[in-house]
Design a protein around this motif. Structure first.
Motif, PDB file in Angstrom:
ATOM      1  N   CYS A  73       5.161 174.802  67.737  1.00  0.00           N
ATOM      2  CA  CYS A  73       5.759 173.920  66.290  1.00  0.00           C
ATOM      3  C   CYS A  73       4.592 174.557  65.493  1.00  0.00           C
ATOM      4  CB  CYS A  73       5.300 172.532  66.747  1.00  0.00           C
ATOM      5  SG  CYS A  73       5.939 171.683  65.393  1.00  0.00           S
ATOM      6  N   HIS A  75       3.921 172.195  62.893  1.00  0.00           N
ATOM      7  CA  HIS A  75       2.611 171.185  62.273  1.00  0.00           C
ATOM      8  C   HIS A  75       1.141 171.608  63.304  1.00  0.00           C
ATOM      9  CE1 HIS A  75       1.401 167.202  62.769  1.00  0.00           C
ATOM     10  NE2 HIS A  75       1.269 167.589  61.912  1.00  0.00           N
ATOM     11  N   ARG A  76       1.101 171.506  64.913  1.00  0.00           N
ATOM     12  CA  ARG A  76       0.608 171.833  65.472  1.00  0.00           C
ATOM     13  C   ARG A  76       0.068 171.946  67.081  1.00  0.00           C
ATOM     14  NH1 ARG A  76      -2.174 165.672  65.561  1.00  0.00           N
ATOM     15  NH2 ARG A  76      -3.687 166.498  67.031  1.00  0.00           N
ATOM     16  N   GLY A  77       1.665 172.925  67.164  1.00  0.00           N
ATOM     17  CA  GLY A  77       1.454 174.286  67.666  1.00  0.00           C
ATOM     18  C   GLY A  77       2.418 173.367  68.652  1.00  0.00           C
ATOM     19  N   MET A  78       2.726 172.277  69.616  1.00  0.00           N
ATOM     20  CA  MET A  78       3.488 172.003  70.832  1.00  0.00           C
ATOM     21  C   MET A  78       4.760 172.612  70.973  1.00  0.00           C
ATOM     22  SD  MET A  78       3.541 169.040  72.925  1.00  0.00           S
ATOM     23  CE  MET A  78       4.567 168.535  73.300  1.00  0.00           C
ATOM     24  N   CYS A  93      10.472 168.795  67.497  1.00  0.00           N
ATOM     25  CA  CYS A  93       9.073 169.223  68.180  1.00  0.00           C
ATOM     26  C   CYS A  93       9.238 167.414  68.636  1.00  0.00           C
ATOM     27  CB  CYS A  93       8.686 169.400  67.180  1.00  0.00           C
ATOM     28  SG  CYS A  93       6.034 169.436  67.902  1.00  0.00           S
ATOM     29  N   TYR A  95       6.317 166.091  69.709  1.00  0.00           N
ATOM     30  CA  TYR A  95       5.643 165.421  68.784  1.00  0.00           C
ATOM     31  C   TYR A  95       5.825 164.873  67.292  1.00  0.00           C
ATOM     32  CZ  TYR A  95       0.450 165.514  69.070  1.00  0.00           C
ATOM     33  OH  TYR A  95      -0.893 164.903  69.554  1.00  0.00           O
ATOM     34  N   HIS A  96       5.685 165.213  66.817  1.00  0.00           N
ATOM     35  CA  HIS A  96       6.097 164.871  65.345  1.00  0.00           C
ATOM     36  C   HIS A  96       7.252 164.901  64.812  1.00  0.00           C
ATOM     37  CE1 HIS A  96       1.986 165.886  65.404  1.00  0.00           C
ATOM     38  NE2 HIS A  96       1.914 164.394  65.580  1.00  0.00           N
ATOM     39  N   SER A  97       8.296 165.337  65.297  1.00  0.00           N
ATOM     40  CA  SER A  97       9.598 165.669  65.164  1.00  0.00           C
ATOM     41  C   SER A  97      10.359 166.014  64.267  1.00  0.00           C
ATOM     42  CB  SER A  97      10.013 164.043  65.129  1.00  0.00           C
ATOM     43  OG  SER A  97      10.596 163.065  66.042  1.00  0.00           O
ATOM     44  N   TRP A  98       8.581 166.966  63.220  1.00  0.00           N
ATOM     45  CA  TRP A  98       9.805 168.115  62.979  1.00  0.00           C
ATOM     46  C   TRP A  98      10.430 168.970  63.354  1.00  0.00           C
ATOM     47  CZ3 TRP A  98       5.223 172.164  60.106  1.00  0.00           C
ATOM     48  CH2 TRP A  98       4.281 171.637  59.475  1.00  0.00           C
TER      49      TRP A  98
END
Ligand code: FES
Ligand SMILES: [Fe+2]
Length: 372
Positions: A73, A75-78, A93, A95-98
């Motif tokens: 991802c 955002h932060r790589g999930m 994603c 983690y934070h739903s991007w």
């Protein structure tokens, strides 16, 4: 003629540092085999693949386009997906739903007002490269990789003439070796051991004095004809049928190493792919897929019996070529743990491919490290 030299140090076959460098700079920056082109995911499906240090997503979108994207991802790589299966309409994603479109572009992010400077158009999933060669699919982590046709340039002319269209796939063989992957590759390219280690398993089938081999860039090709005895055996009713496409007067073994880790071995009666994957510095998985002409089940079972069992009380005299190679690779690996281990000399011509392979690895790692 100059004597080929061992240039890789002992640590190259033992250390976690070497393994990590190869994962990042060699397997992570060279074309990697993904499978036969007709086995890629169907429309609307995906498969996670690992190219060296890089987790990747191999997918075919609803429109039928095959893509290779980094499974990270933005955002932060999930990781966005795991395993394989049906491709969601939108990749969310956890983690934070991007969310991303199936082509990797960033579709939406929640609380977007919290990212006032973010340019959505630049935040799609990073892309890799995909290409096909001789019916095989390869992937690369970098979208600007050298074209595959250029990477393998000239190798087509050295390939076996076999026509596999009437062949059937044989059961897959998977071997997990307690040896560094380079020990297996070096043994695979070693023309010196054939008449010694395999004196029983190969017998007098091939003419070891008529080896023709060479390098094209980092890749290796090899051919050796059958002996008169081998010819007779190959044409007898106790063998698998010949694979079409070969000139029956010029039968032999065609062997390739597509740098760094895909072997192709063709004999008069079989055609095999050997995928050589390092699992860690000291462990290698070799997956062998083979194709041969169809035979009845009974005949198949008879043909699979080792022809010359040899002296089965010693692992290097099993009468089974692969068993002999594995036993030797694991024994050499054990020897490498001794600080006294040293390669005393390499044979002219017969072991020269080992020196080429080592040089290719060293220069590849050097170039890639310099460019990052
Ligand atoms: S890491 Fe993917 S949305 Fe945050
Ligand atoms: Fe061998």
């Amino acid at each position: 003629m100059s004597q080929p030299q061992q240039t890789l140090p002992r640590e190259a076959y033992l250390s976690a540092e070497w393994y990590a460098a190869e994962q990042q700079y060699l397997f992570g920056h060279s074309w990697q085999y993904l499978g036969p082109a007709d086995e890629m995911p169907a429309a609307g499906h995906y498969r996670c693949v690992q190219l060296g240090s890089y987790p990747m997503l191999l997918l075919r979108d609803q429109d039928g386009t095959l893509r290779l994207l980094h499974n990270l991802c933005r955002h932060r790589g999930m990781p966005l997906l795991e395993g394989s299966g049906a491709l969601p309409q939108h990749l969310r994603c956890p983690y934070h739903s991007w969310t991303y479109q199936q082509d990797g572009s960033l579709r939406a992010l929640p609380q977007a007002e919290r990212f006032p400077c973010l340019n959505k158009a630049e935040m799609g999933l990073k892309r890799g490269a995909l290409d096909e060669w001789q019916g095989l699919m390869f992937g690369h982590t970098q979208p600007d990789a050298v074209p595959l046709a250029q990477w393998f340039a000239g190798l087509e002319d050295t390939l076996a003439p076999h026509d596999l269209s009437a062949c059937e796939e044989q059961p897959v063989e998977v071997h997990t070796l307690k040896a560094n992957w380079k020990v297996f590759v070096e043994n695979y390219m070693d023309g010196y051991h054939l008449r010694h280690l395999h004196s029983v398993s190969l017998g007098k089938h091939y003419d070891h004095d008529a080896i023709a081999q060479g390098q094209l860039g980092p890749h290796w090709y090899f051919y050796q004809p059958l002996t008169a005895e081998g010819h007779k055996a190959a044409l007898s009713s106790s063998s698998y049928p010949l694979i079409p496409g070969q000139d029956p007067k010029h039968l032999g073994a065609y062997v390739h190493l597509l740098f760094p880790n895909l072997g192709i071995t063709a004999s008069e009666e079989s055609w095999s792919l050997l995928h050589i994957e390092p699992l860690d510095a000291l462990t290698t998985r070799v997956t062998i897929r083979s194709w041969a002409m169809p035979v009845s089940t009974l005949r198949y079972l008879m043909l699979r019996e080792p022809k010359s069992p040899g002296s089965a009380d010693h692992p290097v005299k099993t009468g089974d070529l692969m068993g002999e190679d594995i036993a030797v690779c694991e024994a050499i690996q054990r020897s490498m743990h001794s600080p006294a281990y040293q390669v005393g000399a390499l044979a002219e011509e017969l072991e020269a491919p080992l020196a080429h392979f080592q040089q290719a690895i060293l220069s590849y790692l050097k170039d890639m490290k310099a460019n990052r």
